[in-house]
Design an enzyme around this catalytic site. Structure first.
Site, PDB file in Angstrom:
ATOM      1  N   GLY A   1      23.259  11.195 -30.560  1.00 54.44           N
ATOM      2  CA  GLY A   1      22.795  11.817 -29.322  1.00 54.44           C
ATOM      3  C   GLY A   1      23.363  11.117 -28.104  1.00 54.44           C
TER       4      GLY A   1
ATOM      5  N   GLY B   1       0.841  -1.196   0.000  1.00 53.79           N
ATOM      6  CA  GLY B   1       0.000   0.000   0.000  1.00 53.79           C
ATOM      7  C   GLY B   1       0.874   1.242   0.000  1.00 53.79           C
ATOM      8  N   GLY B   2       0.328   2.319   0.557  1.00 52.73           N
ATOM      9  CA  GLY B   2       1.056   3.581   0.614  1.00 52.73           C
ATOM     10  C   GLY B   2       2.392   3.459   1.332  1.00 52.73           C
TER      11      GLY B   2
HETATM   12  C1  HXC Z   1      -3.336  -4.016  12.692  1.00 54.09           C
HETATM   13  C2  HXC Z   1      -2.320  -5.916  11.923  1.00 54.09           C
HETATM   14  C3  HXC Z   1      -2.171  -5.342  10.651  1.00 54.09           C
HETATM   15  C4  HXC Z   1      -2.644  -4.019  10.463  1.00 54.09           C
HETATM   16  C5  HXC Z   1      -1.340  -7.312  10.597  1.00 54.09           C
HETATM   17  N1  HXC Z   1      -1.804  -7.129  11.842  1.00 54.09           N
HETATM   18  N2  HXC Z   1      -1.554  -6.219   9.847  1.00 54.09           N
HETATM   19  N3  HXC Z   1      -2.894  -5.242  12.933  1.00 54.09           N
HETATM   20  N4  HXC Z   1      -3.225  -3.392  11.510  1.00 54.09           N
HETATM   21  N5  HXC Z   1      -2.515  -3.400   9.306  1.00 54.09           N
HETATM   22  C6  HXC Z   1      -1.737  -8.077  12.930  1.00 54.09           C
HETATM   23  C7  HXC Z   1      -2.617  -9.280  12.736  1.00 54.09           C
HETATM   24  O1  HXC Z   1      -3.883  -9.006  13.204  1.00 54.09           O
HETATM   25  C8  HXC Z   1      -1.898 -10.316  13.561  1.00 54.09           C
HETATM   26  O2  HXC Z   1      -2.196 -10.111  14.930  1.00 54.09           O
HETATM   27  C9  HXC Z   1      -0.450  -9.955  13.406  1.00 54.09           C
HETATM   28  O3  HXC Z   1      -0.422  -8.599  12.967  1.00 54.09           O
HETATM   29  C10 HXC Z   1       0.257 -10.792  12.360  1.00 54.09           C
HETATM   30  O4  HXC Z   1      -0.537 -10.821  11.185  1.00 54.09           O
HETATM   31  P1  HXC Z   1      -0.885 -12.164  10.413  1.00 54.09           P
HETATM   32  O5  HXC Z   1      -1.957 -11.826   9.474  1.00 54.09           O
HETATM   33  O6  HXC Z   1      -1.120 -13.265  11.400  1.00 54.09           O
HETATM   34  O7  HXC Z   1       0.488 -12.441   9.689  1.00 54.09           O
HETATM   35  P2  HXC Z   1       0.734 -13.043   8.251  1.00 54.09           P
HETATM   36  O8  HXC Z   1      -0.103 -14.247   8.034  1.00 54.09           O
HETATM   37  O9  HXC Z   1       2.202 -13.188   8.112  1.00 54.09           O
HETATM   38  O10 HXC Z   1       0.230 -11.923   7.217  1.00 54.09           O
HETATM   39  C11 HXC Z   1       0.855 -10.676   7.145  1.00 54.09           C
HETATM   40  C12 HXC Z   1       0.019  -9.699   6.320  1.00 54.09           C
HETATM   41  C13 HXC Z   1      -1.427  -9.661   6.841  1.00 54.09           C
HETATM   42  C14 HXC Z   1       0.003 -10.147   4.851  1.00 54.09           C
HETATM   43  C15 HXC Z   1       0.718  -8.350   6.385  1.00 54.09           C
HETATM   44  O11 HXC Z   1      -1.378  -9.448   8.239  1.00 54.09           O
HETATM   45  C16 HXC Z   1      -2.248  -8.590   6.238  1.00 54.09           C
HETATM   46  O12 HXC Z   1      -2.744  -8.722   5.115  1.00 54.09           O
HETATM   47  N6  HXC Z   1      -2.395  -7.507   7.001  1.00 54.09           N
HETATM   48  C17 HXC Z   1      -3.245  -6.398   6.564  1.00 54.09           C
HETATM   49  C18 HXC Z   1      -2.571  -5.585   5.523  1.00 54.09           C
HETATM   50  C19 HXC Z   1      -3.363  -4.367   5.219  1.00 54.09           C
HETATM   51  O13 HXC Z   1      -4.376  -4.437   4.528  1.00 54.09           O
HETATM   52  N7  HXC Z   1      -2.917  -3.260   5.810  1.00 54.09           N
HETATM   53  C20 HXC Z   1      -3.548  -1.975   5.668  1.00 54.09           C
HETATM   54  C21 HXC Z   1      -3.211  -1.497   4.301  1.00 54.09           C
HETATM   55  S1  HXC Z   1      -3.656   0.119   4.052  1.00 54.09           S
HETATM   56  P3  HXC Z   1      -2.115 -11.270  16.031  1.00 54.09           P
HETATM   57  O14 HXC Z   1      -2.626 -10.626  17.259  1.00 54.09           O
HETATM   58  O15 HXC Z   1      -2.933 -12.384  15.503  1.00 54.09           O
HETATM   59  O16 HXC Z   1      -0.672 -11.627  16.124  1.00 54.09           O
HETATM   60  C22 HXC Z   1      -2.261   0.908   4.297  1.00 54.09           C
HETATM   61  C23 HXC Z   1      -2.383   2.334   3.922  1.00 54.09           C
HETATM   62  C24 HXC Z   1      -1.079   3.015   4.091  1.00 54.09           C
HETATM   63  O17 HXC Z   1      -1.307   0.442   4.753  1.00 54.09           O
HETATM   64  C25 HXC Z   1      -1.222   4.361   3.457  1.00 54.09           C
HETATM   65  C26 HXC Z   1      -0.016   5.202   3.558  1.00 54.09           C
HETATM   66  C27 HXC Z   1      -0.154   6.443   2.799  1.00 54.09           C
END
Ligand code: HXC
Length: 519
Positions: free
Chosen positions: A406, A171-172
């Site tokens: 060039g 993402g961002g």
């Molecule tokens: C809060 C999060 C999190 C998040 C992961 N966790 N991402 N908590 N906010 N964004 C937590 C999970 O709940 C989990 O908690 C622990 O971290 C580990 O995650 P898992 O999913 O168990 O790990 P894994 O299977 O290795 O997968 C990793 C992952 C997945 C692919 C990154 O967690 C995922 O898809 N996360 C969400 C990604 C996402 O959509 N992020 C927001 C994007 S928007 P526990 O307690 O179970 O250990 C964004 C905008 C930014 O980032 C903009 C900037 C300008």
């Protein structure tokens, strides 16, 4: 609480912080072939040099049950230490705490080290391993990212910024590394993309894995986003240290000169033989680079991307330099969009951190065709031209063989403020190659010759006449566009003497807010 209890409390709190998200999550991190945030810092920095900030910071969120879950340090470890005795600032995202996701306080911690790195004038290292914005914190996370981006921008060209991607970066969140000077990705355990596979499928129908969409290999070979693909994290740690060896602490300092034990007058007879007799035959320009630099050490950037141009750091008599070289071994060393972008950014990187640029030229021209023209080769080629023309560091150019049209002007020519321009006797500096030139000048006459054997003979004769007359270094030398024609075997010494002479060079650009480089 007595004083001894207070001290015990401090020790216990530190122990708690060091456990991050807990033993189970640390084990899971290790199970994925990854180190923890603190282990990474320990392995990157000089032993015992790490000084941590903000160990006791926790998040301030009260939503989605977060108020019941607090982890000291809040998902990112920050502070400073040394690499080879020189100060660096560092942040390392801790995947064991909420997946290394970014909260308001997390961003404040990162911004604190960034601000201090800029004030102190020391490099910044960012280790990325995160699930992105902490979803429970909503827009505060977005604001936090933007605060970091703004600092990345202000630090650009002031302090070196190196990003390592050792896990998810999506993402961002990708834009912080993208704003820095160098990106290192660990193979198979990291990925970077603006939009992940799930959303990609929903929006475009394309089905693709994390690895195929944004793995280290993809970014090292296809997009050019990653400067280095590290086999594993250990190699990544080494690459961070190695890159910093060539860079000054900030833009106001000179890059670190080392004592050189490689003789400066070391000649190499093999260089007199390296250019093939047949002008169409390729050779490996890296052989020349390895031959002339100190101790044959060359840190190549973007090795797998746009292989028709080679870029990287090396030293001459201990002086760190950037090297840019056309690679005849790949697409005949032609300049295309990717090669132009790759080299342009590198020349600017060298210029902002005071590294002289040594250019080795063997370029047949720009790649023709609609794909290149539609892709904007005009603008991308202009980037490279602009970068050379704007750079004020010492610029030394050596023409090895072809330097046509060039592309000749672009590749560090005299008129783009090249300081010292040498050519090998094998150089062919001309408006275009013999084949193209004869086609333009004699095309009609050649077409009118009916006998194929006579046609071929006449063409060859004219091409050879052109080659003799124009495709040599002496036409350019006659006008002073080339300062000297040098024997290939002496190239190392001639570069070192040029660099030594240019050490006190001062040049500047006209006052302006900033240039309008064709981005
Ligand atoms: C809060 C999060 C999190 C998040 C992961 N966790 N991402 N908590 N906010 N964004 C937590 C999970 O709940 C989990 O908690 C622990 O971290 C580990 O995650 P898992 O999913 O168990 O790990 P894994 O299977 O290795 O997968 C990793 C992952 C997945 C692919 C990154 O967690 C995922 O898809 N996360 C969400 C990604 C996402 O959509 N992020 C927001 C994007 S928007 P526990 O307690 O179970 O250990 C964004 C905008 C930014 O980032 C903009 C900037 C300008």
């Amino acid at each position: 609480m007595g004083n001894q209890d207070k001290i015990r409390q401090l020790v216990e709190l530190r122990q708690e912080a060091r456990l991050g998200g807990g033993a189970e999550r640390i084990e899971s991190q290790h199970g994925k072939g990854k180190y923890t945030a603190r282990e990474r810092i320990e392995m990157i920095l000089d032993e015992g040099s790490f000084e941590e900030f903000d160990m006791f910071v926790t998040h301030r969120s009260h939503d989605f049950g977060l108020e019941k879950q607090h982890y000291l340090s809040d998902g990112v470890i920050t502070g400073h230490g040394t690499i080879d005795g020189r100060v660096v600032y560092i942040f390392s995202q801790d995947f064991t705490v909420f997946g290394g996701s970014l909260s308001e306080t997390f961003a404040l911690k990162v911004c604190k080290v960034m601000d201090q790195a800029i004030k102190v004038g020391a490099p910044l290292i960012g280790i990325n391993d995160s699930g992105g914005a902490r979803i429970q914190e909503g827009v505060k996370s977005l604001a936090g990212y933007a605060e970091i981006f703004q600092r990345n921008i202000m630090a650009s060209g002031v302090i070196p910024q190196i990003s390592a991607i050792f896990g998810p970066c999506a993402g961002g969140a990708v834009y912080s590394p993208a704003l820095t000077d160098v990106i290192i990705m660990s193979d198979k355990t990291s990925y970077m993309f603006v939009t992940g596979p799930r959303v990609t499928k929903t929006v475009t129908g394309e089905e693709i894995t994390n690895e195929d969409l944004g793995g280290a290999e993809v970014h090292a070979m296809k997009s050019g986003v990653a400067h280095f693909k590290a086999e594993n994290e250990e190699e990544g740690f080494l690459l961070i240290r190695k890159t910093l060896e060539y860079l000054p602490q900030n833009n106001l300092e000179e890059p670190p000169v080392l004592v050189c034990d490689d003789p400066i007058d070391r000649t190499d007879d093999a260089l007199n033989e390296v250019i093939p007799e047949d002008p169409h035959k390729p050779y490996d320009v890296k052989e020349i680079i390895y031959s002339v630099v100190d101790n044959h050490e060359f840190l190549e950037f973007q090795r797998h991307f746009a292989k028709n141009i080679v870029i990287g750091f090396a030293r001459f008599n201990g002086i760190p330099c950037g090297i840019v070289a056309n690679q005849p071994n790949f697409l005949a060393g032609v300049l295309d969009i990717s090669a132009s972008r790759k080299a342009a950014r590198f020349v600017r990187f060298c210029d902002c951190f005071n590294l002289p640029v040594v250019t080795l030229v063997d370029v047949p021209g720009f790649l023709p065709g609609s794909a290149q023209e539609y892709g904007g080769i005009i603008i991308h080629g202009a980037k490279l031209m602009f970068s050379y023309g704007e750079a004020t560091v010492p610029k030394i150019t050596i023409t090895l063989r072809k330097s046509y049209g060039g592309a000749h002007d672009v590749m560090g020519s005299k008129q783009l403020r090249g300081d010292i321009n040498y050519a090998w006797p094998t150089a062919e500096i001309a408006v275009m190659g013999p084949k193209g030139a004869i086609e333009v000048l004699e095309g009609k006459k050649i077409a009118s010759i009916v006998d194929p054997a006579e046609r071929a003979r006449y063409t060859a004769e004219k091409e050879s006449e052109y080659r003799e007359k124009f495709a040599n270094p002496y036409q350019a030398a006659k006008y002073g566009y080339i300062d000297d024609v040098i024997e290939p075997r002496n190239t190392r010494f001639r570069i070192i003497r040029a660099l030594t002479t240019l050490a006190t060079k001062k040049d500047k650009n006209l006052p302006r807010k900033h240039s309008n480089i064709p981005l």
